[in-house]
Scaffold this motif. Structure first.
Motif, PDB file in Angstrom:
ATOM      1  N   GLU A   1       0.973  -1.277  -0.003  1.00  6.87           N
ATOM      2  CA  GLU A   1      -0.013   0.079  -0.026  1.00  6.87           C
ATOM      3  C   GLU A   1       0.834   1.383  -0.044  1.00  6.87           C
ATOM      4  O   GLU A   1       1.734   1.305   0.549  1.00  6.87           O
ATOM      5  CB  GLU A   1      -0.829  -0.040   1.210  1.00  6.87           C
ATOM      6  CG  GLU A   1      -1.957   1.287   1.311  1.00  6.87           C
ATOM      7  CD  GLU A   1      -2.797   1.038   2.570  1.00  6.87           C
ATOM      8  OE1 GLU A   1      -3.646   2.066   2.513  1.00  6.87           O
ATOM      9  OE2 GLU A   1      -2.755   0.099   3.154  1.00  6.87           O
ATOM     10  N   SER A   2       0.222   2.265  -0.452  1.00 11.49           N
ATOM     11  CA  SER A   2       1.023   3.649  -0.327  1.00 11.49           C
ATOM     12  C   SER A   2       1.404   3.908   0.888  1.00 11.49           C
ATOM     13  O   SER A   2       0.574   3.752   2.012  1.00 11.49           O
ATOM     14  CB  SER A   2      -0.012   4.797  -1.006  1.00 11.49           C
ATOM     15  OG  SER A   2       0.646   5.976  -0.588  1.00 11.49           O
ATOM     16  N   LYS A   3       2.734   4.399   1.261  1.00 13.76           N
ATOM     17  CA  LYS A   3       3.042   4.273   2.677  1.00 13.76           C
ATOM     18  C   LYS A   3       2.486   5.525   3.366  1.00 13.76           C
ATOM     19  O   LYS A   3       2.285   5.555   4.550  1.00 13.76           O
ATOM     20  CB  LYS A   3       4.813   4.726   2.577  1.00 13.76           C
ATOM     21  CG  LYS A   3       5.516   3.279   2.107  1.00 13.76           C
ATOM     22  CD  LYS A   3       5.078   1.989   2.969  1.00 13.76           C
ATOM     23  CE  LYS A   3       5.559   0.766   2.584  1.00 13.76           C
ATOM     24  NZ  LYS A   3       5.247   0.209   1.576  1.00 13.76           N
ATOM     25  N   ILE A   4       2.114   6.621   2.653  1.00 14.66           N
ATOM     26  CA  ILE A   4       1.482   7.734   3.284  1.00 14.66           C
ATOM     27  C   ILE A   4       0.193   7.325   3.831  1.00 14.66           C
ATOM     28  O   ILE A   4      -0.424   7.714   5.033  1.00 14.66           O
ATOM     29  CB  ILE A   4       1.405   8.978   2.360  1.00 14.66           C
ATOM     30  CG1 ILE A   4       0.955  10.288   3.104  1.00 14.66           C
ATOM     31  CG2 ILE A   4       0.566   8.809   1.107  1.00 14.66           C
ATOM     32  CD1 ILE A   4       1.709  10.790   4.330  1.00 14.66           C
ATOM     33  N   SER A   5      -0.598   6.447   2.933  1.00 17.62           N
ATOM     34  CA  SER A   5      -1.826   5.870   3.435  1.00 17.62           C
ATOM     35  C   SER A   5      -1.758   5.183   4.696  1.00 17.62           C
ATOM     36  O   SER A   5      -2.573   5.236   5.750  1.00 17.62           O
ATOM     37  CB  SER A   5      -2.482   5.077   2.277  1.00 17.62           C
ATOM     38  OG  SER A   5      -2.793   5.843   1.125  1.00 17.62           O
ATOM     39  N   VAL A   6      -0.807   4.457   4.694  1.00 15.24           N
ATOM     40  CA  VAL A   6      -0.771   3.557   6.105  1.00 15.24           C
ATOM     41  C   VAL A   6      -0.365   4.245   7.261  1.00 15.24           C
ATOM     42  O   VAL A   6      -0.771   4.079   8.208  1.00 15.24           O
ATOM     43  CB  VAL A   6       0.731   2.514   5.701  1.00 15.24           C
ATOM     44  CG1 VAL A   6       1.165   1.714   6.986  1.00 15.24           C
ATOM     45  CG2 VAL A   6       0.431   1.484   4.749  1.00 15.24           C
ATOM     46  N   PHE A   7       0.636   5.305   6.908  1.00 13.69           N
ATOM     47  CA  PHE A   7       0.445   6.322   8.156  1.00 13.69           C
ATOM     48  C   PHE A   7      -0.522   7.239   8.511  1.00 13.69           C
ATOM     49  O   PHE A   7      -0.863   7.470   9.818  1.00 13.69           O
ATOM     50  CB  PHE A   7       2.022   7.316   7.721  1.00 13.69           C
ATOM     51  CG  PHE A   7       3.240   6.674   7.869  1.00 13.69           C
ATOM     52  CD1 PHE A   7       3.674   5.588   8.819  1.00 13.69           C
ATOM     53  CD2 PHE A   7       4.031   6.731   6.603  1.00 13.69           C
ATOM     54  CE1 PHE A   7       4.823   5.192   8.775  1.00 13.69           C
ATOM     55  CE2 PHE A   7       5.342   5.950   6.595  1.00 13.69           C
ATOM     56  CZ  PHE A   7       5.807   4.919   7.807  1.00 13.69           C
TER      57      PHE A   7
ATOM     58  N   LEU B   1       4.792  13.645   8.748  1.00 10.99           N
ATOM     59  CA  LEU B   1       5.832  13.621   9.474  1.00 10.99           C
ATOM     60  C   LEU B   1       6.625  12.293   9.445  1.00 10.99           C
ATOM     61  O   LEU B   1       7.790  12.003   9.001  1.00 10.99           O
ATOM     62  CB  LEU B   1       5.887  14.197  10.739  1.00 10.99           C
ATOM     63  CG  LEU B   1       7.163  14.132  11.923  1.00 10.99           C
ATOM     64  CD1 LEU B   1       8.217  14.747  11.288  1.00 10.99           C
ATOM     65  CD2 LEU B   1       6.770  14.355  13.346  1.00 10.99           C
ATOM     66  N   ALA B   2       5.702  11.188   9.788  1.00  8.02           N
ATOM     67  CA  ALA B   2       6.277   9.948   9.783  1.00  8.02           C
ATOM     68  C   ALA B   2       6.637   9.221   8.377  1.00  8.02           C
ATOM     69  O   ALA B   2       7.570   8.570   8.111  1.00  8.02           O
ATOM     70  CB  ALA B   2       5.024   9.154  10.044  1.00  8.02           C
ATOM     71  N   ASN B   3       5.919   9.857   7.322  1.00  7.02           N
ATOM     72  CA  ASN B   3       6.331   9.312   5.929  1.00  7.02           C
ATOM     73  C   ASN B   3       7.675  10.207   5.647  1.00  7.02           C
ATOM     74  O   ASN B   3       8.461   9.409   5.242  1.00  7.02           O
ATOM     75  CB  ASN B   3       5.287  10.037   4.974  1.00  7.02           C
ATOM     76  CG  ASN B   3       5.385   9.164   3.650  1.00  7.02           C
ATOM     77  OD1 ASN B   3       5.285   7.939   3.431  1.00  7.02           O
ATOM     78  ND2 ASN B   3       5.571  10.267   2.641  1.00  7.02           N
ATOM     79  N   ALA B   4       7.848  11.311   6.210  1.00  5.51           N
ATOM     80  CA  ALA B   4       9.116  12.130   5.640  1.00  5.51           C
ATOM     81  C   ALA B   4      10.168  11.215   6.312  1.00  5.51           C
ATOM     82  O   ALA B   4      11.274  10.927   5.917  1.00  5.51           O
ATOM     83  CB  ALA B   4       9.141  13.501   6.226  1.00  5.51           C
ATOM     84  N   VAL B   5      10.266  11.002   7.481  1.00  7.38           N
ATOM     85  CA  VAL B   5      11.185  10.387   8.251  1.00  7.38           C
ATOM     86  C   VAL B   5      11.485   8.880   7.665  1.00  7.38           C
ATOM     87  O   VAL B   5      12.572   8.302   7.660  1.00  7.38           O
ATOM     88  CB  VAL B   5      10.749  10.038  10.008  1.00  7.38           C
ATOM     89  CG1 VAL B   5      11.857   9.228  10.643  1.00  7.38           C
ATOM     90  CG2 VAL B   5      10.725  11.467  10.314  1.00  7.38           C
ATOM     91  N   PHE B   6      10.241   8.187   7.616  1.00 10.39           N
ATOM     92  CA  PHE B   6      10.400   7.074   6.820  1.00 10.39           C
ATOM     93  C   PHE B   6      11.262   6.762   5.520  1.00 10.39           C
ATOM     94  O   PHE B   6      12.141   6.179   5.255  1.00 10.39           O
ATOM     95  CB  PHE B   6       8.998   6.363   6.550  1.00 10.39           C
ATOM     96  CG  PHE B   6       9.186   5.212   5.831  1.00 10.39           C
ATOM     97  CD1 PHE B   6       8.937   3.789   6.279  1.00 10.39           C
ATOM     98  CD2 PHE B   6       9.303   5.105   4.295  1.00 10.39           C
ATOM     99  CE1 PHE B   6       9.107   2.579   5.416  1.00 10.39           C
ATOM    100  CE2 PHE B   6       9.134   4.014   3.460  1.00 10.39           C
ATOM    101  CZ  PHE B   6       8.932   2.474   4.304  1.00 10.39           C
TER     102      PHE B   6
END
Length: 232
Positions: free
Chosen positions: A58-64, A76-81
């Motif tokens: 899945e799209s990581k931003i959607s997961v976060f 923020l979580a997506n940027a760090v990831f």
């Protein structure tokens, strides 16, 4: 099989399907979770990591967004990831699935178009391609941002691959391959003729079949022979 029914477009996932990342998604997630105050070893961390594993593809931003609730926290979580994953790529922790490049080259030599897709952001996708020297290996690369932000399990990237390459006249001329249940759902929802699960990544045979796999392969390297053997 009549040539008009031949599979002309192949849509391949990257991490876990054509690229071995050695659990980098989980490592990068832990960095992102820690930044949001989720400590490793806690039940909260374990529960969130289970969700990450279940939604591989899945799209990581959607997961976060699901995990952290607000758009600011998700971003923020997506940027760090993405930063953590990029650092792992730079450290040499990605490699091709054995035979993957040769598979792509063979499929293209058979007058088929090949599109590489990912649930990562464009910057991470490009970093992986650069690390492998794969910038020109496929006809097209797509990430969720290229199709309005909806990644898997939606069919958007598969359908965008069809529209942008104009490689096929109908969805039944598409084959999709991936290592996650979301790859299978995406291919099924797009109407692809072949939805091939591979066992080099996140999910097992039962999970892939439960979500719509028409075939399960040991690896993507088996895909050209599958298509040839079925007259596709």
């Amino acid at each position: 099989m009549s040539d008009k029914h031949r599979v002309r477009l192949i849509v391949l996932d990257m991490a876990g399907t054509t690229v071995l990342d050695g659990g980098l998604v989980e490592r990068a997630f832990s960095a992102a979770a820690l930044r949001l105050g989720v400590e490793p070893g806690t039940p909260d961390h374990a529960g969130k990591l289970d969700y990450v594993r279940a939604t591989m593809g899945e799209s990581k931003i959607s997961v976060f967004r699901h995990l952290f609730g607000t758009e600011d926290k998700a971003r923020l979580a997506n940027a760090v990831f993405e930063t953590a994953y990029g650092e792992l790529i730079d450290a040499g922790h990605v490699a091709p699935v054995p035979g993957a490049r040769e598979t792509i080259e063979r499929l293209r030599s058979e007058d088929r178009r090949v599109v590489l897709t990912t649930g990562f952001a464009r910057v991470t996708q490009e970093a992986i391609l650069a690390a492998l020297g794969w910038q020109e290996v496929a006809d097209l690369t797509l990430c969720p941002a290229d199709v309005g932000g909806r990644g898997r399990p939606y069919p958007d990237m598969v359908l965008a691959a069809l529209l942008r390459t104009r490689a096929a006249d109908a969805v039944r001329e598409i084959a999709v391959a991936g290592d996650t249940s979301y790859d299978m759902l995406s291919g099924e929802r797009a109407g692809a003729r072949v939805v091939a699960g591979v066992l080099t990544g996140a999910h097992d045979r039962a999970q892939l079949l439960a979500r719509g796999a028409t075939h399960v392969l040991g690896s993507v390297a088996e895909l050209p022979d599958l298509l040839a053997g079925e007259g596709l």
